[in-house]
Design an enzyme around this catalytic site. Structure first.
Site, PDB file in Angstrom:
ATOM      1  N   GLU A  35      49.099  32.473  22.947  1.00  0.00           N
ATOM      2  CA  GLU A  35      48.530  32.749  24.263  1.00  0.00           C
ATOM      3  C   GLU A  35      48.051  31.440  24.897  1.00  0.00           C
ATOM      4  O   GLU A  35      47.445  30.600  24.221  1.00  0.00           O
ATOM      5  CB  GLU A  35      47.373  33.723  24.083  1.00  0.00           C
ATOM      6  CG  GLU A  35      47.408  34.943  24.960  1.00  0.00           C
ATOM      7  CD  GLU A  35      48.671  35.772  24.886  1.00  0.00           C
ATOM      8  OE1 GLU A  35      49.594  35.504  25.692  1.00  0.00           O
ATOM      9  OE2 GLU A  35      48.745  36.699  24.068  1.00  0.00           O
ATOM     10  N   HIS A  36      48.364  31.251  26.155  1.00  0.00           N
ATOM     11  CA  HIS A  36      47.993  30.047  26.908  1.00  0.00           C
ATOM     12  C   HIS A  36      48.623  28.786  26.322  1.00  0.00           C
ATOM     13  O   HIS A  36      48.113  27.684  26.504  1.00  0.00           O
ATOM     14  CB  HIS A  36      46.460  29.916  27.009  1.00  0.00           C
ATOM     15  CG  HIS A  36      45.857  30.995  27.866  1.00  0.00           C
ATOM     16  ND1 HIS A  36      45.724  30.878  29.226  1.00  0.00           N
ATOM     17  CD2 HIS A  36      45.410  32.228  27.541  1.00  0.00           C
ATOM     18  CE1 HIS A  36      45.198  31.991  29.718  1.00  0.00           C
ATOM     19  NE2 HIS A  36      45.008  32.827  28.717  1.00  0.00           N
ATOM     20  N   ASP A  38      52.091  28.517  26.766  1.00  0.00           N
ATOM     21  CA  ASP A  38      53.363  28.306  27.493  1.00  0.00           C
ATOM     22  C   ASP A  38      53.277  27.171  28.521  1.00  0.00           C
ATOM     23  O   ASP A  38      54.167  26.331  28.605  1.00  0.00           O
ATOM     24  CB  ASP A  38      53.918  29.610  28.111  1.00  0.00           C
ATOM     25  CG  ASP A  38      53.023  30.296  29.119  1.00  0.00           C
ATOM     26  OD1 ASP A  38      51.846  29.890  29.276  1.00  0.00           O
ATOM     27  OD2 ASP A  38      53.500  31.253  29.769  1.00  0.00           O
ATOM     28  N   SER A 127      52.684  42.397  32.131  1.00  0.00           N
ATOM     29  CA  SER A 127      53.493  41.620  33.069  1.00  0.00           C
ATOM     30  C   SER A 127      54.324  42.418  34.049  1.00  0.00           C
ATOM     31  O   SER A 127      55.526  42.193  34.210  1.00  0.00           O
ATOM     32  CB  SER A 127      54.408  40.671  32.313  1.00  0.00           C
ATOM     33  OG  SER A 127      53.649  39.663  31.769  1.00  0.00           O
ATOM     34  N   ASP A 173      56.307  35.098  30.628  1.00  0.00           N
ATOM     35  CA  ASP A 173      56.514  36.479  31.069  1.00  0.00           C
ATOM     36  C   ASP A 173      57.898  36.654  31.704  1.00  0.00           C
ATOM     37  O   ASP A 173      58.620  37.607  31.408  1.00  0.00           O
ATOM     38  CB  ASP A 173      55.436  36.877  32.094  1.00  0.00           C
ATOM     39  CG  ASP A 173      54.036  36.690  31.551  1.00  0.00           C
ATOM     40  OD1 ASP A 173      53.899  36.450  30.335  1.00  0.00           O
ATOM     41  OD2 ASP A 173      53.076  36.771  32.338  1.00  0.00           O
ATOM     42  N   TYR A 223      42.183  31.421  35.143  1.00  0.00           N
ATOM     43  CA  TYR A 223      43.468  31.022  34.562  1.00  0.00           C
ATOM     44  C   TYR A 223      43.860  29.624  35.059  1.00  0.00           C
ATOM     45  O   TYR A 223      44.166  28.731  34.274  1.00  0.00           O
ATOM     46  CB  TYR A 223      44.532  32.048  34.952  1.00  0.00           C
ATOM     47  CG  TYR A 223      45.892  31.789  34.326  1.00  0.00           C
ATOM     48  CD1 TYR A 223      46.258  32.415  33.143  1.00  0.00           C
ATOM     49  CD2 TYR A 223      46.803  30.909  34.911  1.00  0.00           C
ATOM     50  CE1 TYR A 223      47.493  32.181  32.556  1.00  0.00           C
ATOM     51  CE2 TYR A 223      48.039  30.663  34.339  1.00  0.00           C
ATOM     52  CZ  TYR A 223      48.379  31.312  33.163  1.00  0.00           C
ATOM     53  OH  TYR A 223      49.613  31.062  32.585  1.00  0.00           O
TER      54      TYR A 223
HETATM   55  C1  GLA Z   1      49.809  35.201  31.721  1.00  0.00           C
HETATM   56  C2  GLA Z   1      50.786  34.163  32.268  1.00  0.00           C
HETATM   57  C3  GLA Z   1      51.660  33.576  31.156  1.00  0.00           C
HETATM   58  C4  GLA Z   1      50.818  33.099  29.982  1.00  0.00           C
HETATM   59  C5  GLA Z   1      49.791  34.157  29.576  1.00  0.00           C
HETATM   60  C6  GLA Z   1      48.828  33.657  28.541  1.00  0.00           C
HETATM   61  O1  GLA Z   1      50.496  36.326  31.246  1.00  0.00           O
HETATM   62  O2  GLA Z   1      51.612  34.744  33.247  1.00  0.00           O
HETATM   63  O3  GLA Z   1      52.454  32.544  31.664  1.00  0.00           O
HETATM   64  O4  GLA Z   1      50.195  31.883  30.265  1.00  0.00           O
HETATM   65  O5  GLA Z   1      49.033  34.630  30.675  1.00  0.00           O
HETATM   66  O6  GLA Z   1      49.480  33.369  27.364  1.00  0.00           O
END
Ligand code: GLA
Length: 384
Positions: A35-36, A38, A127, A173, A223
């Site tokens: 998570e976080h 990408d 998503s 996503d 974010y």
């Molecule tokens: C959201 C963003 C993704 C990713 C996640 C966290 O879903 O759209 O690109 O950064 O948060 O992993």
């Protein structure tokens, strides 16, 4: 995939526009771990699911484009020549953003009519936005034979979100929704944008998703702020992204940054390693290790990266109390949405019952449970 959804969108389109549409399905996604990472050029481990968005599209005789959001029963008309982001435009900005990014490639679109709707649980962090973007770009590509590759399409979807929605998201996503494979999760390298599929069959265990049914405000600005912190530290380290940093590198600049920022960058570096460890564990069918990595991931996102919330923490803490739960963590951007849990199949019913009761008692609202099938990515579908 939900055949009734395809039927529903197809007939809504026909009632509204009176022609036969091309139908496209774009799935939502889950994420095992990573998570976080990408937007730090790191690794993630998502999968497309059997819930998503169906878009029905056809050329228009008029000079206007018309978009019908079937679930909301809202309609929106515009001219291709004059599009711009709409303040508080909601779903409209996803559509306009995709068109704008296509136009930036000097591709001339013609007027079209489109209807869309979906079955991704609201606010679940699965998503629906990437699914919507992908459904729009994919259906336009089909309708006008634009010859865009899948990689080009996900870049368009991502930039639509950056420029029209204002969320500086990574590529996870859109990638998962476009490239998903049946029964598999994708170990994705977000630098090379290449992935390896891993068949996911946990035999007597099951992935269970629990929706907190909350979405806290400011999650989008939080974010973007996190992303900026990561970029700032990568700059200080003179590397292109935190993917290239070790814990030692970070220690070397610890006195130049705040403790908070240090912990955030450390979390990203550690989370990235956890993704690789998780893929090894899956290969060895070592679900205990995988589960432990999920708990660690949550801890990092909660305490270091600070993107969790009380409701998510509560659900993960509860899972920890059950020997039949191997692991759990918050999934997606954070501040609400779902937890992902690995639970023994024959303990599912009692687990769900107890969690539901405890959650309601604590928050005076219900949580929801989902089991999903891992599925193929965005594609043209038939109304059968
Ligand atoms: C959201 C963003 C993704 C990713 C996640 C966290 O879903 O759209 O690109 O950064 O948060 O992993």
């Amino acid at each position: 995939m939900n055949k009734d959804l395809i039927k529903h969108i197809n007939s809504a389109f026909k009632v509204e526009f009176n022609t036969n549409p091309i139908l496209v399905f774009a799935p939502g996604r889950i994420n095992l771990i990573g998570e976080h990472t990408d937007y730090n050029d790191g690794f993630v481990f998502p999968a497309a699911i059997d819930k998503g968005i169906v878009a029905a599209i056809q050329k228009s005789e008029s000079k206007y484009c018309t978009v019908l959001a079937v679930d909301k029963n809202e309609k929106f008309k515009f001219l291709l020549e004059t599009i711009k982001p709409i303040e508080n435009g909601d779903w409209r900005n996803y559509v306009l953003g995709v068109i704008s990014e296509i136009q930036k490639k000097r591709i001339t679109l013609k007027p079209f009519e489109i209807a869309f709707g979906g079955d991704i649980p609201r606010g679940a962090g699965m998503s629906s936005s990437a699914a919507l973007e992908n459904s729009i770009v994919f259906s336009l590509n089909e309708l006008f034979n634009l010859n865009l590759s899948k990689n080009e399409m996900i870049a368009i979807s991502q930039k639509a979100e950056h420029n029209y929605v204002g969320v500086k998201c990574g590529i996870m996503d859109q990638y998962a929704s476009m490239f998903g494979q049946k029964n598999s999760a994708l170990l994705l390298d977000c630098r090379s944008i290449a992935s390896t599929p891993y068949k996911i069959d946990f035999s007597e265990y099951q992935l269970l998703f629990i929706n907190t049914n909350v979405k806290h405000n400011l999650s989008e600005s939080a974010y973007n702020e996190r992303r900026l912190v990561c970029e700032k530290i990568a700059n200080l380290l003179q590397i292109s992204a935190l993917r290239d940093a070790s814990e030692n590198d970070l220690l070397n600049i610890k006195n130049k940054i705040s403790e908070e920022d240090y912990q955030k960058a450390l979390c990203v570096i550690q989370e990235n390693k956890r993704v690789i460890k998780a893929s090894n564990a899956i290969q060895k069918n070592d679900l205990k290790t995988l589960g432990a990595l999920l708990y660690e991931s949550h801890q990092g996102l909660q305490k270091q990266y600070k993107v969790s919330c009380d409701e998510l923490d509560f659900l993960v803490e509860k899972a920890k109390g059950y020997p039949d739960a191997l692991g759990a963590r918050m999934m997606g951007g954070g501040f609400g949405g779902c937890t992902i849990n690995i639970i023994k199949k024959d303990a599912l019913d009692i687990f769900k019952k107890n969690i539901a009761k405890a959650y309601y008692k604590n928050f005076n609202t219900n949580c929801s449970f989902y089991i999903v099938n891992l599925s193929e990515g965005t594609r043209v579908v038939e109304n059968t």
